[in-house]
Scaffold this active site. Structure first.
Site, PDB file in Angstrom:
ATOM      1  CB  ALA A 181      21.166  71.286  72.986  1.00 23.45           C
ATOM      2  CG  ASP A 182      23.644  70.029  68.110  1.00 21.18           C
ATOM      3  OD1 ASP A 182      24.622  70.300  68.821  1.00 21.18           O
ATOM      4  OD2 ASP A 182      23.448  68.900  67.633  1.00 21.18           O
ATOM      5  CG  LEU A 183      18.743  73.285  65.676  1.00 17.84           C
ATOM      6  CD1 LEU A 183      17.255  73.015  65.494  1.00 17.84           C
ATOM      7  CD2 LEU A 183      19.396  73.576  64.337  1.00 17.84           C
TER       8      LEU A 183
END
Length: 409
Positions: A181-183
């Site tokens: 999700a961050d990436l």
């Protein structure tokens, strides 16, 4: 800002790369924002990373900090410059304004209300520089009932549905092995910034680019989300198998494991012939794609039994020759030892002042007129470029010393 007889731009190092004409101010931290900015840094943009001055209140002890994981930090923050700046002080905000006047992009991932409270929101900064592209990454969006929630990757994986379709059936939700999700939020943000910069060429105006971990995670559900939105079907966990095609998944060999993707009737026939079990093509319950999905346990058991007699390498060669997509399952060490990975140059070598000869993870894209030849620059030490950047803005050595003494920089 103090007067300077010389043009500060003349003091800046000459930069190379397709994005070398852009300056990015990076007020983000942890992973999503720095991931977005890393693309610009690797492609030649000048990236100035803002960090809290040593000794100032509110120091950063979040995951991804320099002391938490040096390898991660070097990989995430290569090719950047570091300026320490206390944006909670009016003097710090004034310095930020000086930077913004010259910048093309400002990116942050504070909770939505923080930037407005500090007076560094999109309206405030774009009033100073109307051409500025202001980018925000949040956990759940800039407004709405969850806007104030702190956002972390694992939480977005759960709320965004990914953990409900990851893992083996009946074993409960499972987080994937990377902060996806961050990436993905970082990559989507970078695409949004590039889109806004392209649009600026026509309009002459910057704009506010927004994304969130939750939105990025939902977008990455792709066909799994479409099953619900269009067909009204709630996808379930399927482990290493593909939910819509059989046999597609992980199978044991004599010495390890093999990924096989026999999608469609043609691939099924080729697989059966390569496995020396051609009779399976017309076996009851296996004669068509829908039948194999309904009888996946029966199909997988038959394929698994045929695969146990040879090694992964032997099956890989045999199946690829037959036109069946397959491949071994590598550990990370094996990934970077793989002949094709070495050919692609995904390990980006560099010389580090403390660590010696190391490699970072390369960008997965190639531009024909900008080959990746130069090694990356190591991640900056905290505030390592503060004096240089402030001098370019016109601040004297004496004034910089005063700002340091007051923990403004």
């Amino acid at each position: 800002m103090e007067d300077n007889a010389t043009n500060p731009r003349q003091a800046e190092p000459k930069r190379h790369g397709p994005l070398s004409r852009f300056t990015v101010i990076d007020a983000s931290r942890v992973r999503a924002g720095p991931t977005a900015v890393r693309l610009f840094a690797d492609m030649g943009a000048r990236v100035i990373k803002l960090e809290i001055p040593p000794g100032a209140p509110g120091g950063d002890d979040m995951i991804g900090g320099r002391d938490h994981n040096r390898a991660d930090y070097e990989n995430l923050h290569r090719n950047k410059e570091s300026l320490t700046l206390n944006m909670k002080s009016p003097q710090g905000v004034a310095i930020l304004h000086d930077l913004v006047r010259r910048a093309d992009v400002f990116i942050e991932n504070y909770r939505p209300d923080v930037k407005h409270r500090l007076g560094i929101g999109p309206d405030a900064l774009r009033e100073i520089n109307p051409r500025l592209v202001y980018a925000s990454i949040s956990g759940f969006g800039q407004d709405g009932p969850y806007a104030g929630w702190p956002g972390f990757d694992s939480i977005a994986q759960g709320m965004g549905g990914l953990m409900s379709v990851t893992g083996k059936p009946g074993e409960g939700p499972m987080r994937v092995g990377i902060p996806i999700a961050d990436l993905c939020a970082g990559h989507f943000c970078a695409m949004g910034i590039l889109t806004a910069l392209l649009e600026r060429e026509a309009s002459g105006q910057g704009q506010w680019v927004q994304t969130s971990l939750l939105e990025a995670q939902i977008a990455m559900l792709d066909f799994q989300a479409a099953q619900w939105l269009i067909d009204g079907k709630v996808p379930a966990q399927s482990g290493n198998e593909h939910p819509l095609t059989v046999p597609t998944g992980v199978f044991a060999t004599r010495d390890g494991y093999l990924n096989i993707a026999a999608i469609g009737q043609t691939m099924w026939k080729r697989l059966c012939e390569a496995l020396d079990v051609p009779h399976l093509v017309d076996e009851p319950g296996m004669g068509s794609d829908p039948e194999r999905v309904c009888n996946r346990d029966q199909v997988n058991a038959a394929v698994a039994a045929a695969l146990r007699g040879r090694t992964t390498a032997e099956w890989t060669e045999r199946l690829l020759k037959a036109g069946v997509p397959c491949g071994p399952i590598h550990g990370i060490d094996q990934v970077f030892a793989d002949a094709q990975v070495r050919h692609l140059g995904m390990a980006w070598p560099m010389r580090h002042a403390e660590l010696g000869e190391v490699s970072l993870v390369g960008q997965p894209m190639r531009l024909s007129r900008y080959p990746r030849e130069a090694p990356p620059r190591m991640a900056p030490e905290q505030g390592g470029d503060t004096d240089t950047i402030l001098a370019e803005l016109g601040y004297s050595a004496a004034r910089i010393a005063e700002l340091r003494a007051a923990f403004i920089v």
